[in-house]
Design a protein around this motif. Structure first.
Motif, PDB file in Angstrom:
ATOM      1  N   ASN A  20      19.742  26.317  49.316  1.00  0.00           N
ATOM      2  CA  ASN A  20      19.827  25.597  48.037  1.00  0.00           C
ATOM      3  C   ASN A  20      21.257  25.269  47.621  1.00  0.00           C
ATOM      4  O   ASN A  20      21.496  24.274  46.958  1.00  0.00           O
ATOM      5  CB  ASN A  20      19.179  26.431  46.930  1.00  0.00           C
ATOM      6  N   PHE A  21      22.192  26.136  47.991  1.00  0.00           N
ATOM      7  CA  PHE A  21      23.533  26.028  47.398  1.00  0.00           C
ATOM      8  C   PHE A  21      24.659  25.824  48.404  1.00  0.00           C
ATOM      9  O   PHE A  21      25.826  25.782  48.008  1.00  0.00           O
ATOM     10  CB  PHE A  21      23.820  27.284  46.560  1.00  0.00           C
ATOM     11  N   GLY A  22      24.352  25.733  49.699  1.00  0.00           N
ATOM     12  CA  GLY A  22      25.432  25.621  50.681  1.00  0.00           C
ATOM     13  C   GLY A  22      26.108  26.967  50.880  1.00  0.00           C
ATOM     14  O   GLY A  22      25.462  28.013  50.768  1.00  0.00           O
ATOM     15  N   GLY A  23      27.413  26.939  51.154  1.00  0.00           N
ATOM     16  CA  GLY A  23      28.087  28.189  51.509  1.00  0.00           C
ATOM     17  C   GLY A  23      29.302  28.476  50.649  1.00  0.00           C
ATOM     18  O   GLY A  23      29.594  27.758  49.686  1.00  0.00           O
ATOM     19  N   LEU A  24      30.029  29.519  51.032  1.00  0.00           N
ATOM     20  CA  LEU A  24      31.234  29.897  50.299  1.00  0.00           C
ATOM     21  C   LEU A  24      32.320  28.833  50.425  1.00  0.00           C
ATOM     22  O   LEU A  24      33.256  28.794  49.649  1.00  0.00           O
ATOM     23  CB  LEU A  24      31.765  31.239  50.828  1.00  0.00           C
ATOM     24  N   ARG A  25      32.220  27.991  51.449  1.00  0.00           N
ATOM     25  CA  ARG A  25      33.171  26.907  51.636  1.00  0.00           C
ATOM     26  C   ARG A  25      33.080  25.855  50.538  1.00  0.00           C
ATOM     27  O   ARG A  25      33.995  25.066  50.350  1.00  0.00           O
ATOM     28  CB  ARG A  25      32.904  26.220  52.988  1.00  0.00           C
ATOM     29  N   ASP A  26      31.964  25.819  49.831  1.00  0.00           N
ATOM     30  CA  ASP A  26      31.712  24.715  48.901  1.00  0.00           C
ATOM     31  C   ASP A  26      32.287  24.992  47.519  1.00  0.00           C
ATOM     32  O   ASP A  26      32.177  26.114  46.999  1.00  0.00           O
ATOM     33  CB  ASP A  26      30.193  24.476  48.786  1.00  0.00           C
ATOM     34  N   PHE A  27      32.876  23.971  46.925  1.00  0.00           N
ATOM     35  CA  PHE A  27      33.338  24.048  45.547  1.00  0.00           C
ATOM     36  C   PHE A  27      32.210  24.565  44.665  1.00  0.00           C
ATOM     37  O   PHE A  27      31.061  24.122  44.799  1.00  0.00           O
ATOM     38  CB  PHE A  27      33.742  22.661  45.036  1.00  0.00           C
ATOM     39  N   GLY A  28      32.530  25.487  43.777  1.00  0.00           N
ATOM     40  CA  GLY A  28      31.556  25.935  42.773  1.00  0.00           C
ATOM     41  C   GLY A  28      30.814  27.214  43.131  1.00  0.00           C
ATOM     42  O   GLY A  28      30.165  27.790  42.271  1.00  0.00           O
ATOM     43  N   ASN A  29      30.913  27.656  44.402  1.00  0.00           N
ATOM     44  CA  ASN A  29      30.185  28.876  44.770  1.00  0.00           C
ATOM     45  C   ASN A  29      30.986  30.151  44.549  1.00  0.00           C
ATOM     46  O   ASN A  29      30.462  31.261  44.686  1.00  0.00           O
ATOM     47  CB  ASN A  29      29.662  28.784  46.204  1.00  0.00           C
ATOM     48  N   VAL A  30      32.272  30.014  44.237  1.00  0.00           N
ATOM     49  CA  VAL A  30      33.086  31.110  43.690  1.00  0.00           C
ATOM     50  C   VAL A  30      33.772  30.483  42.475  1.00  0.00           C
ATOM     51  O   VAL A  30      34.282  29.363  42.569  1.00  0.00           O
ATOM     52  CB  VAL A  30      34.158  31.599  44.691  1.00  0.00           C
ATOM     53  N   LEU A  31      33.791  31.177  41.345  1.00  0.00           N
ATOM     54  CA  LEU A  31      34.334  30.554  40.130  1.00  0.00           C
ATOM     55  C   LEU A  31      35.796  30.929  39.881  1.00  0.00           C
ATOM     56  O   LEU A  31      36.602  30.104  39.467  1.00  0.00           O
ATOM     57  CB  LEU A  31      33.502  30.950  38.911  1.00  0.00           C
ATOM     58  N   ARG A  32      36.108  32.202  40.131  1.00  0.00           N
ATOM     59  CA  ARG A  32      37.467  32.667  39.812  1.00  0.00           C
ATOM     60  C   ARG A  32      37.741  33.953  40.592  1.00  0.00           C
ATOM     61  O   ARG A  32      36.829  34.753  40.796  1.00  0.00           O
ATOM     62  CB  ARG A  32      37.564  32.951  38.302  1.00  0.00           C
ATOM     63  N   LEU A  33      38.979  34.121  41.021  1.00  0.00           N
ATOM     64  CA  LEU A  33      39.375  35.368  41.685  1.00  0.00           C
ATOM     65  C   LEU A  33      40.682  35.853  41.076  1.00  0.00           C
ATOM     66  O   LEU A  33      41.577  35.040  40.803  1.00  0.00           O
ATOM     67  CB  LEU A  33      39.595  35.144  43.187  1.00  0.00           C
ATOM     68  N   ARG A  34      40.786  37.155  40.907  1.00  0.00           N
ATOM     69  CA  ARG A  34      42.094  37.762  40.622  1.00  0.00           C
ATOM     70  C   ARG A  34      42.581  38.335  41.942  1.00  0.00           C
ATOM     71  O   ARG A  34      41.849  39.052  42.627  1.00  0.00           O
ATOM     72  CB  ARG A  34      41.961  38.903  39.598  1.00  0.00           C
ATOM     73  N   VAL A  35      43.826  38.022  42.270  1.00  0.00           N
ATOM     74  CA  VAL A  35      44.355  38.401  43.583  1.00  0.00           C
ATOM     75  C   VAL A  35      45.743  39.022  43.396  1.00  0.00           C
ATOM     76  O   VAL A  35      46.578  38.460  42.682  1.00  0.00           O
ATOM     77  CB  VAL A  35      44.456  37.144  44.482  1.00  0.00           C
ATOM     78  N   VAL A  36      45.961  40.170  44.017  1.00  0.00           N
ATOM     79  CA  VAL A  36      47.264  40.839  43.933  1.00  0.00           C
ATOM     80  C   VAL A  36      48.070  40.516  45.185  1.00  0.00           C
ATOM     81  O   VAL A  36      47.561  40.622  46.305  1.00  0.00           O
ATOM     82  CB  VAL A  36      47.082  42.370  43.789  1.00  0.00           C
ATOM     83  N   THR A  37      49.335  40.121  44.986  1.00  0.00           N
ATOM     84  CA  THR A  37      50.185  39.747  46.125  1.00  0.00           C
ATOM     85  C   THR A  37      50.890  40.979  46.697  1.00  0.00           C
ATOM     86  O   THR A  37      50.978  42.016  46.047  1.00  0.00           O
ATOM     87  CB  THR A  37      51.254  38.720  45.703  1.00  0.00           C
ATOM     88  N   MET A  38      51.402  40.813  47.913  1.00  0.00           N
ATOM     89  CA  MET A  38      52.082  41.903  48.629  1.00  0.00           C
ATOM     90  C   MET A  38      53.586  41.633  48.572  1.00  0.00           C
ATOM     91  O   MET A  38      54.163  41.061  49.490  1.00  0.00           O
ATOM     92  CB  MET A  38      51.565  41.889  50.075  1.00  0.00           C
ATOM     93  N   GLU A  39      54.184  42.003  47.421  1.00  0.00           N
ATOM     94  CA  GLU A  39      55.612  41.770  47.239  1.00  0.00           C
ATOM     95  C   GLU A  39      56.255  43.031  46.676  1.00  0.00           C
ATOM     96  O   GLU A  39      55.560  43.982  46.334  1.00  0.00           O
ATOM     97  CB  GLU A  39      55.814  40.609  46.253  1.00  0.00           C
ATOM     98  N   ALA A  40      57.597  43.003  46.544  1.00  0.00           N
ATOM     99  CA  ALA A  40      58.297  44.176  45.988  1.00  0.00           C
ATOM    100  C   ALA A  40      57.690  44.505  44.629  1.00  0.00           C
ATOM    101  O   ALA A  40      57.410  45.669  44.315  1.00  0.00           O
ATOM    102  CB  ALA A  40      59.782  43.866  45.857  1.00  0.00           C
ATOM    103  N   GLU A  41      57.468  43.470  43.850  1.00  0.00           N
ATOM    104  CA  GLU A  41      56.741  43.659  42.594  1.00  0.00           C
ATOM    105  C   GLU A  41      55.501  42.778  42.645  1.00  0.00           C
ATOM    106  O   GLU A  41      55.564  41.586  42.316  1.00  0.00           O
ATOM    107  CB  GLU A  41      57.620  43.283  41.404  1.00  0.00           C
ATOM    108  N   PRO A  42      54.389  43.343  43.075  1.00  0.00           N
ATOM    109  CA  PRO A  42      53.176  42.527  43.257  1.00  0.00           C
ATOM    110  C   PRO A  42      52.812  41.778  41.978  1.00  0.00           C
ATOM    111  O   PRO A  42      52.887  42.328  40.875  1.00  0.00           O
ATOM    112  CB  PRO A  42      52.119  43.570  43.616  1.00  0.00           C
ATOM    113  N   ARG A  43      52.435  40.515  42.164  1.00  0.00           N
ATOM    114  CA  ARG A  43      51.972  39.714  41.023  1.00  0.00           C
ATOM    115  C   ARG A  43      50.449  39.641  41.047  1.00  0.00           C
ATOM    116  O   ARG A  43      49.839  39.788  42.107  1.00  0.00           O
ATOM    117  CB  ARG A  43      52.515  38.274  41.136  1.00  0.00           C
TER     118      ARG A  43
END
Ligand SMILES: Cc1cc2nc3c(=O)[nH]c(=O)nc-3n(C[C@H](O)[C@H](O)[C@H](O)COP(=O)(O)OP(=O)(O)OC[C@H]3O[C@@H](n4cnc5c(N)ncnc54)[C@H](O)[C@@H]3O)c2cc1C
Length: 466
Positions: free
Chosen positions: A159-182
């Protein structure tokens, strides 16, 4: 690697260094592939760290960045291609303790990355009669963060296609790998930097997913004398706009009778089948349609007795990569491929491939919605003999118009689902400048001379416009 110094820096966090447990948590389902089994058997991390909050994730990433220690994220470890395996050792960052479902609203759910997918659905069903649009067949074990970072689609993709498709994930919070992660809040096009990127460019700490109406889906198995009859029926059912289904899975003989041991009593030897999940209100229409198409209902959860149902796995645990798992349990020489049969020629392509490898490759299709059309993926079962023959089977598929997403490779590029490009690489540089996140999985990062331009079909296309 100064693991002792890291341990001191992580004082107060949940850390595990028991060799056996570390090795066990350094593995996924890589052994589905005889090639990866050989290549990755020895891989192990040094330490499992299990943060309980985003703040703890930030602490781990900052400390590892300072000490130059690699970090490989892990949800439930059900990925198939060694995705969650720490090729360079270091920390396996288990997100399994971050399981909170934070909020549910009309059409959306927000949760932590380690939440098990079935648990999310339980919460959204109870709250407001909603469920996730799609899930892998590892519904009962896989985490939502692992699905987004390592999966592609599954039950509901019809019905909805896959994770590749726009709209099947709405938002992600992601932590970066830096001296001071953002902490980055990704939406829209930026989500595609992180989906199916194996955690090589950030740790997902929160996800927002779309929801749809939930149903008590009815499991059915429809029997056919030939595989092509099952495939044609599956295609025709998928094109029935009024019949709400969640799964349409044709599987060729001898697989169903030989490998679906718990369902064997309902099946005949030599029978090909189509496994289906139908919404209860669509059942009558589905039965009428199936009668008209000449399908034989060999199992229906709507009328099966409690005795018949006892011990049966749900229909989706016969489908997607559970088909392979059931085959492997009976015949360890089995492995598999992942193919696409592009619209509009899917049935002709399926028929061509079905004829090409008698007794060696057993067809298994999953009908999906793909770029607005109905078509099918294949997860054909392959009797493995040699690497050369496996390569030949892959080549013959591709030469005949069926792209293969190679499940016998652990890098993003060679796996063929995710296309690397300049934008993807620039994001990696920004989010993980020292290349410490899941090292070894992105060739374009490891080898600056690697030419990522390619005419191949990728499931998750590059981010460059045009
Ligand atoms: C029997 C079987 C059936 C399957 N069926 C399907 C199917 O239908 N559809 C499908 O798409 N897949 C399927 N898979 C593959 C896999 O189960 C799914 O993709 C699953 O969603 C992965 O979730 P996980 O929590 O186990 O992730 P893991 O295996 O732990 O991780 C997957 C990848 O994501 C990364 N990762 C994990 N958590 C994070 C995070 N928080 N931030 C950043 N990166 C992270 C890991 O490093 C790894 O690269 C199947 C596998 C098996 C063994």
């Amino acid at each position: 690697m100064d693991i002792a110094a890291l341990r001191r820096e992580l004082d107060g966090l949940k850390v595990e260094d028991n060799e056996k447990i570390v090795q066990q948590k350094s593995r996924d389902f890589y052994w589905y592939s005889p090639l990866l089994k050989r290549e990755l058997e020895h891989v192990t991390g040094d330490l499992i760290v299990s943060p309980k909050s985003e703040a703890e994730v930030i602490r781990v990433l900052a400390a590892c960045h300072r000490l130059g220690i690699p970090v490989t994220p892990r949800g439930a470890g059900t990925g198939n291609y060694g995705q969650a395996m720490p090729l360079s050792g270091g920390v396996v960052l288990s997100l399994a303790e971050m399981t909170e479902v934070k909020s549910i609203a009309s059409g959306r759910v927000v949760c932590q990355p380690g939440a098990i997918i079935a648990d999310i659905d339980r919460a959204t069903r109870t709250h407001s009669g909603q469920e996730l649009r799609l899930h892998p067949s590892t519904y009962n074990t896989a985490s939502i963060g692992g699905f987004i970072a390592g999966g592609s689609g599954g039950v509901g993709s019809i019905n909805f296609g896959g994770l590749r498709d726009f709209g099947n994930v709405l938002r992600l919070r992601v932590v970066t790998m830096e001296a001071e992660p953002r902490v980055l809040e990704l939406t829209g096009e930026n989500l595609h930097k992180v989906t199916h990127a194996y955690g090589t460019n950030g740790i997902i700490t929160e996800v927002e997913m779309p929801l749809t109406a939930s149903y008590d889906w009815v499991d059915l198995i429809v029997g056919f004398d030939t595989f092509m009859a099952a495939a044609r029926y599956g295609n025709a059912l998928a094109c029935q706009d009024g019949i709400l289904t969640k799964l349409i899975t044709p599987i060729a003989a001898p697989a169903p009778f030989a490998y679906f041991k718990r369902h064997q009593k309902f099946l005949r030897e030599g029978q090909s089948i189509c496994v289906v999940m139908v919404a209860p209100h669509a059942l009558d229409a589905f039965l009428a349609f199936t009668r008209r198409e000449g399908g034989e209902i060999v199992y229906s959860a709507a009328i099966a007795s409690p005795e018949d149902k006892k011990g049966l796995p749900p229909a989706y645990e016969l489908a997607w990569n559970h088909t392979t798992l059931r085959a492997l349990r009976v015949d360890p020489a089995i492995t598999y491929l992942q193919s696409l049969y592009p619209f509009p020629n899917q049935l002709a392509l399926v028929e061509n491939m079905e004829k090409m490898f008698p007794g060696e490759v057993f067809s298994h299709l999953e009908f999906v919605r793909f770029d607005g059309n109905i078509t099918c993926f294949g997860l054909p079962l392959v009797k493995f003999t040699t690497e050369e023959r496996l390569d030949e089977i892959i080549r013959l598929h591709e030469e005949n118009g069926c792209p293969i997403f190679n499940p016998h490779r652990y890098t993003l590029e060679e796996g063929g689902m995710k296309q690397t490009d300049a934008i993807q690489l620039a994001f990696k540089r920004e989010a993980d400048p020292r290349g410490l996140l899941n090292p070894g999985k992105m060739i374009a990062w490891e080898n600056p001379d690697y030419d990522y331009r390619s005419e191949k079909t990728f499931l998750f296309k590059g981010l460059q416009a045009g």
